[in-house]
Design a protein around this motif. Structure first.
Motif, mmCIF file in Angstrom:
data_model
loop_
_atom_site.group_PDB
_atom_site.id
_atom_site.type_symbol
_atom_site.label_atom_id
_atom_site.label_comp_id
_atom_site.label_asym_id
_atom_site.label_seq_id
_atom_site.Cartn_x
_atom_site.Cartn_y
_atom_site.Cartn_z
ATOM 1 N N THR A 148 0.880 -1.168 0.000
ATOM 2 C CA THR A 148 0.000 0.000 0.000
ATOM 3 C C THR A 148 0.916 1.215 0.000
ATOM 4 N N PRO A 149 0.828 2.067 -1.011
ATOM 5 C CA PRO A 149 1.746 3.210 -1.071
ATOM 6 C C PRO A 149 1.684 4.064 0.191
ATOM 7 N N GLN A 170 1.614 7.286 2.474
ATOM 8 C CA GLN A 170 1.084 8.628 2.248
ATOM 9 C C GLN A 170 2.258 9.576 2.051
ATOM 10 N N ALA A 202 -1.459 0.625 -7.799
ATOM 11 C CA ALA A 202 -1.724 1.546 -6.685
ATOM 12 C C ALA A 202 -0.753 2.724 -6.698
ATOM 13 N N TYR A 203 0.516 2.455 -6.961
ATOM 14 C CA TYR A 203 1.511 3.531 -7.041
ATOM 15 C C TYR A 203 1.273 4.390 -8.284
ATOM 16 N N ASP A 215 -1.589 6.808 -7.789
ATOM 17 C CA ASP A 215 -1.457 7.781 -6.700
ATOM 18 C C ASP A 215 -1.047 9.127 -7.295
ATOM 19 N N TRP A 258 2.981 9.504 -6.112
ATOM 20 C CA TRP A 258 3.812 8.384 -6.519
ATOM 21 C C TRP A 258 3.747 8.177 -8.032
#
Length: 187
Positions: free
Chosen positions: A150-151, A153, A177-178, A181, A184
């Motif tokens: 999970t990237p 914050q 996910a990255y 973001d 990211w």
């Protein structure tokens, strides 16, 4: 001994539990071994010890305070396995700092913690959930290995000056996910 530039070495007895704020700031220390019973490195403890090239941080330390090692000559640091927080500006302007080992106990890397350091590669363990603004700003980073699925914050200026010059490596299962973001995804 704050401000005693002629002091180049010290002996800290093993029975010391705490070292006060600014205790060794602006001294001429070149290396230091912190006793095993110390649990916190307080704010500005070694601030502006520009000749400090080596430090041994004991395993009992759980936090590194604000600007604790800022403006020192450290070249490498191994952060102990019990540290949960790397404080604001802890290693700010450590331009000789090229190697840092962050353990899997750290959850937060605070504001400007490694700003303007000499780091070219960093591994961020999967325990890190929050990397505050400017934490790695103005670094020479070329490679970031982020182990979290999970990237963590991050904020707009966490890595702001290196998005186009640094490679980011993440777990394959976390690639989307990255990428999705807002920060990211700039890598």
């Amino acid at each position: 001994i704050n401000g005693c530039a002629s002091v180049t070495s010290i002996f800290i007895p093993e029975n010391i539990l705490s070292i006060g704020h600014d205790a060794f700031a602006y001294t001429g220390l070149t290396s230091v071994t912190i006793p095993n019973k110390v649990t916190t490195i307080n704010d500005k403890t070694f601030f502006a010890c520009n000749r400090l090239a080596s430090v041994t941080i004991p395993e009992n330390v759980t936090s590194i305070g604000k600007s604790a090692f800022a403006y020192t000559g450290l070249t490498s640091v191994t952060i102990p396995n019990n540290v949960k927080l790397i404080g604001q500006s802890s290693f700010h302007d450590c331009t000789s700092l090229i190697s840092v080992t962050i353990p899997n106990s750290v959850t937060t890397i605070e504001y400007a913690a490694f700003r303007n350091s000499g780091l070219t590669t960093i591994t961020i363990p999967n325990s890190v959930t929050d990397i505050e603004d400017y934490a790695f700003n103005e670094c020479l980073l070329k490679q970031i290995y982020c182990e979290a699925t999970t990237p963590p914050q991050i904020e707009s200026e966490t890595f702001s000056n290196i998005y186009n010059t640094c490679e980011l490596y993440v777990p394959e299962v976390a690639y989307s996910a990255y990428l999705n973001d807002p920060y990211w995804g700039k890598f």
